[in-house]
Design a protein around this motif. Structure first.
Motif, short mmCIF file in Angstrom:
data_model
loop_
_atom_site.label_atom_id
_atom_site.label_comp_id
_atom_site.label_asym_id
_atom_site.label_seq_id
_atom_site.Cartn_x
_atom_site.Cartn_y
_atom_site.Cartn_z
N ALA A 136 0.83 -1.21 0.00
CA ALA A 136 0.00 0.00 0.00
C ALA A 136 0.86 1.25 0.00
O ALA A 136 0.56 2.23 -0.70
CB ALA A 136 -0.93 -0.01 1.22
N ALA A 137 1.95 1.23 0.77
CA ALA A 137 2.83 2.40 0.83
C ALA A 137 3.50 2.66 -0.51
O ALA A 137 3.63 3.82 -0.94
CB ALA A 137 3.88 2.19 1.92
N MET A 138 3.92 1.60 -1.19
CA MET A 138 4.58 1.77 -2.48
C MET A 138 3.59 2.25 -3.55
O MET A 138 3.92 3.10 -4.38
CB MET A 138 5.24 0.46 -2.93
CG MET A 138 6.46 0.07 -2.11
SD MET A 138 7.81 1.30 -2.19
CE MET A 138 7.55 2.17 -0.64
N MET A 139 2.38 1.72 -3.53
CA MET A 139 1.36 2.19 -4.48
C MET A 139 1.08 3.67 -4.25
O MET A 139 0.90 4.44 -5.20
CB MET A 139 0.07 1.38 -4.32
CG MET A 139 0.16 -0.03 -4.84
SD MET A 139 0.22 -0.09 -6.64
CE MET A 139 0.00 -1.86 -6.90
N THR B 207 -1.86 6.27 -5.24
CA THR B 207 -2.99 5.56 -4.65
C THR B 207 -3.24 6.04 -3.22
O THR B 207 -2.30 6.28 -2.47
CB THR B 207 -2.70 4.04 -4.63
OG1 THR B 207 -2.46 3.59 -5.96
CG2 THR B 207 -3.85 3.26 -4.02
N ASN B 208 -4.52 6.15 -2.87
CA ASN B 208 -4.90 6.40 -1.49
C ASN B 208 -5.61 5.15 -0.98
O ASN B 208 -6.78 4.91 -1.29
CB ASN B 208 -5.83 7.60 -1.38
CG ASN B 208 -6.16 7.95 0.07
OD1 ASN B 208 -6.16 7.09 0.94
ND2 ASN B 208 -6.46 9.21 0.33
N PRO B 209 -4.92 4.29 -0.19
CA PRO B 209 -5.49 3.01 0.20
C PRO B 209 -6.61 3.11 1.23
O PRO B 209 -7.27 2.10 1.51
CB PRO B 209 -4.29 2.24 0.77
CG PRO B 209 -3.36 3.31 1.24
CD PRO B 209 -3.54 4.46 0.30
N THR B 210 -6.85 4.30 1.79
CA THR B 210 -7.91 4.44 2.79
C THR B 210 -9.08 5.29 2.30
O THR B 210 -10.08 5.42 3.01
CB THR B 210 -7.36 5.07 4.09
OG1 THR B 210 -6.89 6.39 3.81
CG2 THR B 210 -6.23 4.23 4.66
N TRP B 211 -8.98 5.84 1.09
CA TRP B 211 -10.03 6.75 0.61
C TRP B 211 -11.39 6.07 0.57
O TRP B 211 -12.42 6.69 0.87
CB TRP B 211 -9.67 7.27 -0.78
CG TRP B 211 -10.69 8.20 -1.35
CD1 TRP B 211 -10.86 9.52 -1.04
CD2 TRP B 211 -11.70 7.90 -2.32
NE1 TRP B 211 -11.90 10.05 -1.77
CE2 TRP B 211 -12.44 9.08 -2.55
CE3 TRP B 211 -12.05 6.74 -3.02
CZ2 TRP B 211 -13.50 9.13 -3.46
CZ3 TRP B 211 -13.10 6.78 -3.92
CH2 TRP B 211 -13.81 7.97 -4.12
N ALA B 212 -11.43 4.79 0.21
CA ALA B 212 -12.71 4.09 0.08
C ALA B 212 -13.50 4.09 1.38
O ALA B 212 -14.73 3.96 1.36
CB ALA B 212 -12.47 2.65 -0.37
N ARG B 213 -12.82 4.25 2.49
CA ARG B 213 -13.52 4.20 3.78
C ARG B 213 -14.37 5.44 4.02
O ARG B 213 -15.13 5.49 4.99
CB ARG B 213 -12.50 4.01 4.90
CG ARG B 213 -11.68 2.73 4.71
CD ARG B 213 -10.74 2.46 5.86
NE ARG B 213 -9.84 1.37 5.53
CZ ARG B 213 -9.15 0.66 6.41
NH1 ARG B 213 -9.28 0.93 7.70
NH2 ARG B 213 -8.34 -0.31 6.03
N ARG B 214 -14.28 6.44 3.13
CA ARG B 214 -15.13 7.63 3.22
C ARG B 214 -16.44 7.46 2.46
O ARG B 214 -17.34 8.29 2.60
CB ARG B 214 -14.40 8.86 2.68
CG ARG B 214 -13.18 9.28 3.47
CD ARG B 214 -12.68 10.65 3.01
NE ARG B 214 -13.72 11.65 3.19
CZ ARG B 214 -14.28 12.34 2.18
NH1 ARG B 214 -13.91 12.12 0.92
NH2 ARG B 214 -15.21 13.24 2.43
N LEU B 215 -16.52 6.44 1.64
CA LEU B 215 -17.74 6.25 0.86
C LEU B 215 -18.92 5.97 1.78
O LEU B 215 -18.75 5.28 2.79
CB LEU B 215 -17.54 5.10 -0.13
CG LEU B 215 -16.51 5.36 -1.24
CD1 LEU B 215 -16.19 4.07 -2.00
CD2 LEU B 215 -17.02 6.42 -2.22
N PRO B 216 -20.12 6.50 1.46
CA PRO B 216 -20.56 7.15 0.22
C PRO B 216 -20.45 8.67 0.21
O PRO B 216 -21.01 9.31 -0.67
CB PRO B 216 -22.02 6.74 0.15
CG PRO B 216 -22.46 6.78 1.59
CD PRO B 216 -21.28 6.27 2.38
N LEU B 217 -19.73 9.28 1.18
CA LEU B 217 -19.73 10.74 1.27
C LEU B 217 -19.32 11.44 -0.03
O LEU B 217 -19.95 12.43 -0.41
CB LEU B 217 -18.81 11.18 2.42
CG LEU B 217 -19.24 10.76 3.83
CD1 LEU B 217 -18.22 11.22 4.86
CD2 LEU B 217 -20.62 11.29 4.17
#
Length: 260
Positions: A162-165, A171-181
């Motif tokens: 995740a860090a290398m991506m 890539t933001n590996p935690t962005w999905a956790r804001r959905l559905p905002l």
């Protein structure tokens, strides 16, 4: 300037090994994607757009439901999509962040695209604006959860991936956790979100896909000290061992509708 070019520059999207990785991705995640398409009720005649179509499986699902002539499949690399054109699906090289809208649609779907874009919420707003009144936007994004690994060494390897991506691709590996905002912020209504978890069992397609994805960043991860060669080897051994199981990958799906 394009916001997607870093992925296609970093990954050889024409390579056989990448096709094999995408084939594993489809095997693992297509059943959940199919459920989402059926939930929104994709029907014959719907105009459908698949963004970041990869190896084409979701575009084929849409063609089965809406008719191939009503489906547009786009990507920054279309080599694996060319077979779709012979079935009547429209295949386009298209950058969602800067290119002109490819039309107006009853359904727009993307899977594992937005988290890799640096201006992802701007791209999402663009996608929402391409919907017809009453049309649906469905997005699926990955959210790795290395803290849930049953072996801490495997967790460290996933953290390194995740860090290398993030460093190499944006890539933001935690962005999905804001959905559905973000969908609500884009003006969509009736927004919902849910997380789906496939067990990572050694030797199964999910584990093989994670191993293949780890290999995309193994060299820079080791060179930078994010993980050691021994840690990567331990992770690969776990991903090949049927006695290994964990639940470290969330797919967060969100959907919203443009008001009538």
């Amino acid at each position: 300037m394009t916001e997607s070019v870093s992925w296609t520059s970093y990954v050889d999207t024409r390579a056989q090994v990448e096709h094999e990785r995408l084939t594993l991705l489809q095997e693992v995640f297509d059943p959940f994607s199919a459920q989402l398409l059926d939930r929104v009720g994709v029907a014959p005649g719907w105009q459908c757009l698949e963004i970041g179509a990869g190896a084409g499986s979701v575009a084929r699902m849409l063609a089965d439901r809406a008719g191939p002539g009503n489906v547009t499949a786009t990507d920054m690399s279309t080599d694996f999509l060319e077979p779709l054109a012979s079935s009547g699906i429209r295949v386009m090289y298209h950058d969602v962040t800067v290119d002109e809208p490819p039309g107006e649609f009853d359904l727009i779907h993307s899977r594992f695209v937005l988290e890799h874009l640096t201006r992802r919420e701007e791209a999402l707003r663009r996608m929402a604006s391409w919907l017809k009144p009453g049309g649906w936007l469905v997005v699926e994004c990955g959210a790795p959860a290395p803290e849930l690994a049953s072996d801490p060494v495997v967790g460290r390897a996933l953290t390194a991936m995740a860090a290398m991506m993030s460093r190499l691709v944006g890539t933001n590996p935690t962005w999905a956790r804001r959905l559905p905002l973000p969908l609500e912020d884009a003006g969509l209504v009736d927004c919902t979100a849910e997380a789906h978890v496939v067990p990572t069992r050694g030797g199964a397609p999910m584990a093989r896909w994670l191993a293949a994805t780890n290999r995309l960043v193994e060299e820079p991860a080791v060179d930078s000290g994010a993980a050691t060669a021994d840690e990567m080897a331990t992770a690969y051994a776990a991903y090949a061992d049927p006695s290994y199981v964990d639940y470290t990958w969330l797919t967060v799906a969100a959907m919203g509708r443009r008001a009538d």
